[in-house]
Design a protein around this motif. Sequence first.
Motif, PDB file in Angstrom:
ATOM      1  N   ILE A   1       0.855  -1.184   0.000  1.00  0.00           N
ATOM      2  CA  ILE A   1       0.000   0.000   0.000  1.00  0.00           C
ATOM      3  C   ILE A   1       0.893   1.237   0.000  1.00  0.00           C
ATOM      4  O   ILE A   1       1.813   1.347   0.822  1.00  0.00           O
ATOM      5  CB  ILE A   1      -0.928   0.019   1.225  1.00  0.00           C
ATOM      6  N   ALA A   2       0.640   2.155  -0.896  1.00  0.00           N
ATOM      7  CA  ALA A   2       1.446   3.372  -0.998  1.00  0.00           C
ATOM      8  C   ALA A   2       1.068   4.338   0.122  1.00  0.00           C
ATOM      9  O   ALA A   2      -0.031   4.900   0.129  1.00  0.00           O
ATOM     10  CB  ALA A   2       1.248   4.031  -2.363  1.00  0.00           C
ATOM     11  N   VAL A   3       1.964   4.497   1.088  1.00  0.00           N
ATOM     12  CA  VAL A   3       1.757   5.439   2.190  1.00  0.00           C
ATOM     13  C   VAL A   3       3.082   6.138   2.465  1.00  0.00           C
ATOM     14  O   VAL A   3       4.147   5.708   2.009  1.00  0.00           O
ATOM     15  CB  VAL A   3       1.289   4.723   3.476  1.00  0.00           C
ATOM     16  N   GLU A   4       3.028   7.219   3.223  1.00  0.00           N
ATOM     17  CA  GLU A   4       4.247   7.899   3.649  1.00  0.00           C
ATOM     18  C   GLU A   4       4.881   7.090   4.777  1.00  0.00           C
ATOM     19  O   GLU A   4       4.270   6.893   5.831  1.00  0.00           O
ATOM     20  CB  GLU A   4       3.947   9.320   4.142  1.00  0.00           C
ATOM     21  N   VAL A   5       6.089   6.606   4.564  1.00  0.00           N
ATOM     22  CA  VAL A   5       6.771   5.780   5.561  1.00  0.00           C
ATOM     23  C   VAL A   5       7.530   6.689   6.532  1.00  0.00           C
ATOM     24  O   VAL A   5       8.416   7.437   6.136  1.00  0.00           O
ATOM     25  CB  VAL A   5       7.754   4.795   4.892  1.00  0.00           C
ATOM     26  N   LYS A   6       7.182   6.602   7.817  1.00  0.00           N
ATOM     27  CA  LYS A   6       7.855   7.406   8.837  1.00  0.00           C
ATOM     28  C   LYS A   6       8.794   6.556   9.692  1.00  0.00           C
ATOM     29  O   LYS A   6       9.579   7.094  10.468  1.00  0.00           O
ATOM     30  CB  LYS A   6       6.821   8.100   9.723  1.00  0.00           C
ATOM     31  N   GLY A   7       8.709   5.241   9.575  1.00  0.00           N
ATOM     32  CA  GLY A   7       9.582   4.347  10.326  1.00  0.00           C
ATOM     33  C   GLY A   7       9.153   2.912  10.106  1.00  0.00           C
ATOM     34  O   GLY A   7       7.954   2.633  10.028  1.00  0.00           O
TER      35      GLY A   7
ATOM     36  N   ALA B   1      10.568   0.262  12.020  1.00  0.00           N
ATOM     37  CA  ALA B   1      10.806  -0.551  13.212  1.00  0.00           C
ATOM     38  C   ALA B   1       9.475  -1.060  13.767  1.00  0.00           C
ATOM     39  O   ALA B   1       8.547  -0.283  13.999  1.00  0.00           O
ATOM     40  CB  ALA B   1      11.538   0.269  14.269  1.00  0.00           C
ATOM     41  N   GLY B   2       9.376  -2.350  13.960  1.00  0.00           N
ATOM     42  CA  GLY B   2       8.167  -2.932  14.533  1.00  0.00           C
ATOM     43  C   GLY B   2       7.090  -3.277  13.528  1.00  0.00           C
ATOM     44  O   GLY B   2       6.047  -3.804  13.900  1.00  0.00           O
ATOM     45  N   ALA B   3       7.324  -2.995  12.235  1.00  0.00           N
ATOM     46  CA  ALA B   3       6.296  -3.291  11.234  1.00  0.00           C
ATOM     47  C   ALA B   3       6.027  -4.790  11.147  1.00  0.00           C
ATOM     48  O   ALA B   3       4.878  -5.229  11.076  1.00  0.00           O
ATOM     49  CB  ALA B   3       6.719  -2.749   9.871  1.00  0.00           C
ATOM     50  N   GLY B   4       7.092  -5.586  11.156  1.00  0.00           N
ATOM     51  CA  GLY B   4       6.912  -7.039  11.119  1.00  0.00           C
ATOM     52  C   GLY B   4       6.191  -7.562  12.342  1.00  0.00           C
ATOM     53  O   GLY B   4       5.402  -8.503  12.253  1.00  0.00           O
TER      54      GLY B   4
ATOM     55  N   VAL C   1       4.025   1.487   9.837  1.00  0.00           N
ATOM     56  CA  VAL C   1       5.085   2.263   9.182  1.00  0.00           C
ATOM     57  C   VAL C   1       4.698   3.726   9.004  1.00  0.00           C
ATOM     58  O   VAL C   1       5.555   4.568   8.729  1.00  0.00           O
ATOM     59  CB  VAL C   1       5.477   1.660   7.809  1.00  0.00           C
ATOM     60  N   MET C   2       3.431   4.052   9.200  1.00  0.00           N
ATOM     61  CA  MET C   2       2.984   5.433   9.095  1.00  0.00           C
ATOM     62  C   MET C   2       3.236   6.218  10.378  1.00  0.00           C
ATOM     63  O   MET C   2       2.956   7.411  10.445  1.00  0.00           O
ATOM     64  CB  MET C   2       1.489   5.473   8.742  1.00  0.00           C
ATOM     65  N   ARG C   3       3.804   5.531  11.393  1.00  0.00           N
ATOM     66  CA  ARG C   3       4.065   6.171  12.679  1.00  0.00           C
ATOM     67  C   ARG C   3       5.563   6.184  12.951  1.00  0.00           C
ATOM     68  O   ARG C   3       6.286   5.294  12.538  1.00  0.00           O
ATOM     69  CB  ARG C   3       3.329   5.442  13.802  1.00  0.00           C
TER      70      ARG C   3
ATOM     71  N   THR D   1       9.008   3.172  17.365  1.00  0.00           N
ATOM     72  CA  THR D   1       8.428   1.841  17.524  1.00  0.00           C
ATOM     73  C   THR D   1       7.042   1.994  18.139  1.00  0.00           C
ATOM     74  O   THR D   1       6.753   1.441  19.207  1.00  0.00           O
ATOM     75  CB  THR D   1       9.332   0.957  18.412  1.00  0.00           C
ATOM     76  N   LEU D   2       6.191   2.763  17.510  1.00  0.00           N
ATOM     77  CA  LEU D   2       4.859   3.026  18.057  1.00  0.00           C
ATOM     78  C   LEU D   2       3.835   1.997  17.608  1.00  0.00           C
ATOM     79  O   LEU D   2       2.764   1.911  18.190  1.00  0.00           O
ATOM     80  CB  LEU D   2       4.401   4.442  17.675  1.00  0.00           C
ATOM     81  N   LEU D   3       4.126   1.236  16.581  1.00  0.00           N
ATOM     82  CA  LEU D   3       3.272   0.146  16.145  1.00  0.00           C
ATOM     83  C   LEU D   3       1.910   0.633  15.676  1.00  0.00           C
ATOM     84  O   LEU D   3       1.609   1.817  15.675  1.00  0.00           O
ATOM     85  CB  LEU D   3       3.149  -0.908  17.251  1.00  0.00           C
ATOM     86  N   CYS D   4       1.086  -0.309  15.270  1.00  0.00           N
ATOM     87  CA  CYS D   4      -0.212   0.050  14.697  1.00  0.00           C
ATOM     88  C   CYS D   4      -1.206   0.432  15.789  1.00  0.00           C
ATOM     89  O   CYS D   4      -1.055   0.079  16.955  1.00  0.00           O
ATOM     90  CB  CYS D   4      -0.763  -1.134  13.899  1.00  0.00           C
ATOM     91  N   THR D   5      -2.224   1.182  15.393  1.00  0.00           N
ATOM     92  CA  THR D   5      -3.349   1.478  16.275  1.00  0.00           C
ATOM     93  C   THR D   5      -4.607   0.883  15.659  1.00  0.00           C
ATOM     94  O   THR D   5      -4.635   0.561  14.466  1.00  0.00           O
ATOM     95  CB  THR D   5      -3.542   2.993  16.440  1.00  0.00           C
ATOM     96  N   ARG D   6      -5.654   0.747  16.446  1.00  0.00           N
ATOM     97  CA  ARG D   6      -6.909   0.194  15.928  1.00  0.00           C
ATOM     98  C   ARG D   6      -7.466   1.062  14.807  1.00  0.00           C
ATOM     99  O   ARG D   6      -7.905   0.551  13.771  1.00  0.00           O
ATOM    100  CB  ARG D   6      -7.935   0.069  17.060  1.00  0.00           C
ATOM    101  N   ASP D   7      -7.434   2.402  15.000  1.00  0.00           N
ATOM    102  CA  ASP D   7      -7.960   3.294  13.966  1.00  0.00           C
ATOM    103  C   ASP D   7      -7.147   3.170  12.680  1.00  0.00           C
ATOM    104  O   ASP D   7      -7.700   3.108  11.573  1.00  0.00           O
ATOM    105  CB  ASP D   7      -7.942   4.740  14.454  1.00  0.00           C
TER     106      ASP D   7
END
Length: 312
Positions: A241-247, A249-252, A284-286, A289-295
């Motif tokens: 998915i094309a998004v702005e990558v900010k980091g 770390a922790g995506a996997g 990766v949009m955060r 190492t903030l990881l994904c959020t539900r939203d």
Amino acid sequence: MITTVTLNPCIDRMVTVERFIYGGLNRIIDSRMDAAGKGINVAVALHQLGEKAFCTGINYTERGHMIRELLDRAGIPYDFVEVEGEVRVNLKVFDLSQGVVTEINESGHPVSPQHIQELMDKIDIYAAKSSMMVFSGSVPRGVPTSIYKDLMEQANRHGIMCVLDAEGELLLEGLKAQPYMIKPNLYELEKAVGKTLTTHGEIVRAARRFIERGVRIVGVSMGSRGAMIIDENETYYAHPIAVEVKGTAGAGDSMVAGFCLALKEGAGLEDMLRYGVAAATASVMREGTLLCTRDGFESMLPRVEIEKVSDF
């Protein structure tokens, strides 16, 4: 409850540079430090996705408070084997111009056989209370490469699903305990089979080698090339998915959390891949190492484009 096992916790120091210059001067334009560790990251991501998580594994007396404080703030319960020594620090350099991260990781403070036995005892206790256990990441010095095999065999006695995210001999030895699912990235899969994998067909054939050894599902993360998921009958591919990558770390780890959430909900293989890719992309949009959020996860779900891959 999903229990995650972390044997080599760390403090991630993420520094951002405009353009990384190998062998030259790099000026830091931003930096942050985050308590982490692959299993800890999975637990935090699961918690942020609304799933009940629990952490066990190894923690250290020096800087270990940062691990505990992270989990306390998130409201995630834990029970670690406490070891004398310090939590390792991993340096991650994020190159803004390329959107890539260079990692420089410490190996981790040694662990004794007594500590390993204490951990085996904890696995026995918490496997009885869990529906799933996630074993992920590297191990510190003094820990045998058979450790994940040994821990999963202990967990298997309680009839729960085990998910393994490891590389090299840790992965190859761990396969002997027949984890329900493994999640190598493409490099780790190539390293495990000893060859470069270029096409989807080659990736599928490599993954099926592990399924023949008792693994039920193989999820393969491929970074900017997307991701694949394979079982004995089907294969699906997810476009990036094309998004702005900010980091990164922790995506996997967020992807593993998405897979686990789908398994817990009884989702099919295609939806498992959708959950995993949505969680990884939200991560990766955060920054840091903030990881994904539900939203973020829910906003990515409808954007995941998946196609079924013909059998090979």
